[in-house]
Write a protein that holds these residues in place. Sequence first.
Motif, mmCIF file in Angstrom:
data_model
loop_
_atom_site.group_PDB
_atom_site.id
_atom_site.type_symbol
_atom_site.label_atom_id
_atom_site.label_comp_id
_atom_site.label_asym_id
_atom_site.label_seq_id
_atom_site.Cartn_x
_atom_site.Cartn_y
_atom_site.Cartn_z
ATOM 1 N N MET A 60 0.836 -1.185 0.000
ATOM 2 C CA MET A 60 0.000 0.000 0.000
ATOM 3 C C MET A 60 0.879 1.246 0.000
ATOM 4 O O MET A 60 1.838 1.346 0.740
ATOM 5 C CB MET A 60 -0.889 -0.025 1.243
ATOM 6 C CG MET A 60 -1.695 1.216 1.415
ATOM 7 S SD MET A 60 -3.378 0.764 1.783
ATOM 8 C CE MET A 60 -4.014 2.329 2.171
ATOM 9 N N SER A 61 0.549 2.223 -0.845
ATOM 10 C CA SER A 61 1.364 3.418 -0.931
ATOM 11 C C SER A 61 0.973 4.433 0.148
ATOM 12 O O SER A 61 -0.141 4.437 0.653
ATOM 13 C CB SER A 61 1.250 4.033 -2.323
ATOM 14 O OG SER A 61 -0.069 4.078 -2.747
ATOM 15 N N ALA A 62 1.927 5.287 0.467
ATOM 16 C CA ALA A 62 1.731 6.300 1.504
ATOM 17 C C ALA A 62 0.776 7.379 1.012
ATOM 18 O O ALA A 62 0.742 7.695 -0.176
ATOM 19 C CB ALA A 62 3.074 6.910 1.875
ATOM 20 N N PRO A 63 -0.008 7.967 1.920
ATOM 21 C CA PRO A 63 -0.930 9.030 1.521
ATOM 22 C C PRO A 63 -0.178 10.257 0.991
ATOM 23 O O PRO A 63 0.929 10.541 1.415
ATOM 24 C CB PRO A 63 -1.693 9.361 2.810
ATOM 25 C CG PRO A 63 -1.025 8.641 3.912
ATOM 26 C CD PRO A 63 -0.065 7.660 3.332
ATOM 27 N N ASN A 64 -0.803 10.940 0.070
ATOM 28 C CA ASN A 64 -0.230 12.114 -0.570
ATOM 29 C C ASN A 64 -0.929 13.353 -0.005
ATOM 30 O O ASN A 64 -2.122 13.551 -0.236
ATOM 31 C CB ASN A 64 -0.439 12.000 -2.079
ATOM 32 C CG ASN A 64 0.091 13.182 -2.845
ATOM 33 O OD1 ASN A 64 0.068 14.313 -2.393
ATOM 34 N ND2 ASN A 64 0.552 12.912 -4.056
ATOM 35 N N PRO A 65 -0.208 14.237 0.722
ATOM 36 C CA PRO A 65 -0.844 15.411 1.315
ATOM 37 C C PRO A 65 -1.416 16.386 0.277
ATOM 38 O O PRO A 65 -2.447 17.014 0.520
ATOM 39 C CB PRO A 65 0.257 16.067 2.138
ATOM 40 C CG PRO A 65 1.509 15.350 1.849
ATOM 41 C CD PRO A 65 1.191 14.109 1.087
ATOM 42 N N ASN B 20 -0.487 12.754 -8.229
ATOM 43 C CA ASN B 20 -0.766 11.323 -8.367
ATOM 44 C C ASN B 20 0.346 10.425 -7.836
ATOM 45 O O ASN B 20 0.229 9.209 -7.885
ATOM 46 C CB ASN B 20 -1.053 11.003 -9.836
ATOM 47 C CG ASN B 20 -2.403 11.518 -10.238
ATOM 48 O OD1 ASN B 20 -3.416 10.924 -9.920
ATOM 49 N ND2 ASN B 20 -2.439 12.676 -10.895
ATOM 50 N N LEU B 21 1.384 11.021 -7.314
ATOM 51 C CA LEU B 21 2.513 10.271 -6.775
ATOM 52 C C LEU B 21 2.248 9.912 -5.314
ATOM 53 O O LEU B 21 1.744 10.739 -4.555
ATOM 54 C CB LEU B 21 3.769 11.143 -6.876
ATOM 55 C CG LEU B 21 5.120 10.475 -6.774
ATOM 56 C CD1 LEU B 21 5.318 9.474 -7.895
ATOM 57 C CD2 LEU B 21 6.208 11.533 -6.826
ATOM 58 N N PRO B 22 2.543 8.689 -4.901
ATOM 59 C CA PRO B 22 2.384 8.346 -3.488
ATOM 60 C C PRO B 22 3.242 9.261 -2.607
ATOM 61 O O PRO B 22 4.280 9.765 -3.048
ATOM 62 C CB PRO B 22 2.878 6.898 -3.410
ATOM 63 C CG PRO B 22 2.733 6.370 -4.792
ATOM 64 C CD PRO B 22 2.985 7.552 -5.698
ATOM 65 N N GLY B 23 2.818 9.466 -1.384
ATOM 66 C CA GLY B 23 3.497 10.374 -0.472
ATOM 67 C C GLY B 23 4.901 9.961 -0.088
ATOM 68 O O GLY B 23 5.680 10.790 0.394
ATOM 69 N N ASP B 24 5.262 8.703 -0.312
ATOM 70 C CA ASP B 24 6.604 8.236 0.055
ATOM 71 C C ASP B 24 7.581 8.274 -1.121
ATOM 72 O O ASP B 24 8.681 7.741 -1.047
ATOM 73 C CB ASP B 24 6.552 6.826 0.643
ATOM 74 C CG ASP B 24 5.984 5.793 -0.327
ATOM 75 O OD1 ASP B 24 5.447 6.183 -1.383
ATOM 76 O OD2 ASP B 24 6.076 4.594 -0.015
ATOM 77 N N LYS B 25 7.175 8.955 -2.214
ATOM 78 C CA LYS B 25 8.033 9.066 -3.391
ATOM 79 C C LYS B 25 8.276 10.545 -3.699
ATOM 80 O O LYS B 25 7.464 11.405 -3.391
ATOM 81 C CB LYS B 25 7.404 8.359 -4.574
ATOM 82 C CG LYS B 25 7.209 6.879 -4.274
ATOM 83 C CD LYS B 25 7.096 6.031 -5.471
ATOM 84 C CE LYS B 25 7.001 4.580 -5.049
ATOM 85 N NZ LYS B 25 5.744 3.992 -5.418
ATOM 86 N N LEU B 26 9.409 10.807 -4.319
ATOM 87 C CA LEU B 26 9.844 12.165 -4.616
ATOM 88 C C LEU B 26 9.792 12.414 -6.124
ATOM 89 O O LEU B 26 10.379 11.642 -6.888
ATOM 90 C CB LEU B 26 11.284 12.326 -4.109
ATOM 91 C CG LEU B 26 11.926 13.685 -4.225
ATOM 92 C CD1 LEU B 26 11.209 14.686 -3.328
ATOM 93 C CD2 LEU B 26 13.393 13.582 -3.820
ATOM 94 N N PRO B 27 9.101 13.490 -6.563
ATOM 95 C CA PRO B 27 9.071 13.806 -7.995
ATOM 96 C C PRO B 27 10.306 14.603 -8.404
ATOM 97 O O PRO B 27 10.752 15.489 -7.678
ATOM 98 C CB PRO B 27 7.803 14.662 -8.129
ATOM 99 C CG PRO B 27 7.676 15.345 -6.807
ATOM 100 C CD PRO B 27 8.227 14.380 -5.787
ATOM 101 N N LEU B 28 10.841 14.287 -9.572
ATOM 102 C CA LEU B 28 12.009 14.988 -10.102
ATOM 103 C C LEU B 28 11.827 15.208 -11.595
ATOM 104 O O LEU B 28 11.504 14.269 -12.321
ATOM 105 C CB LEU B 28 13.283 14.161 -9.884
ATOM 106 C CG LEU B 28 13.608 13.769 -8.446
ATOM 107 C CD1 LEU B 28 14.628 12.649 -8.422
ATOM 108 C CD2 LEU B 28 14.081 14.967 -7.677
#
Length: 164
Positions: free
Chosen positions: A1-6, A89-97
């Motif tokens: 399960m992915s982390a919530p996205n604030p 749309n990215l899970p909260g535990d991932k970083l966009p670059l």
Amino acid sequence: MSAPNPLRRLVDKANTYPAWLSRRIITWAFCSKVKLAGTAGLEILSTDGRTVTMRQRNLKKAQNHIGSVHAAAMALLAESATGFIFGLNLPGDKLPLIKSMQIRYLTRAQGDMQAVASISDEQVQAMQSQERGEALIAVTVTDSTGAQTIECDMLWAWVAKKSR
């Protein structure tokens, strides 16, 4: 399960309010994190979670020497629209670059600029299920006449956030 996205939580909540208020809340939140977007005066007009529409008014602070929206402001508009919908749309535990951006200027812009960026279901599924990856986010940038003034390829990547 992915982390919530604030960001997703904020946008979903803001979209329950009247459109004029929702636009202000989402724009304020975005520009408080992306300072250059606030400086240039970018506005988020609407989002449904898969598509976002942003505007760059032809303000003096964003103009070039001939009185139209500066090329750098057009690039900022496209990058911001794609980054917003990607980050939403990215899970909260991932970083966009941003990995790369290619911009081709097609014609002289007239008046305000508008960018519409969208993300596919397949891209969202990959972002949710893969630890790292990349996605080419679609964006169309037009001026006040409706003419497409630039073509853009915005390649975004995601990686896991590092534990602190």
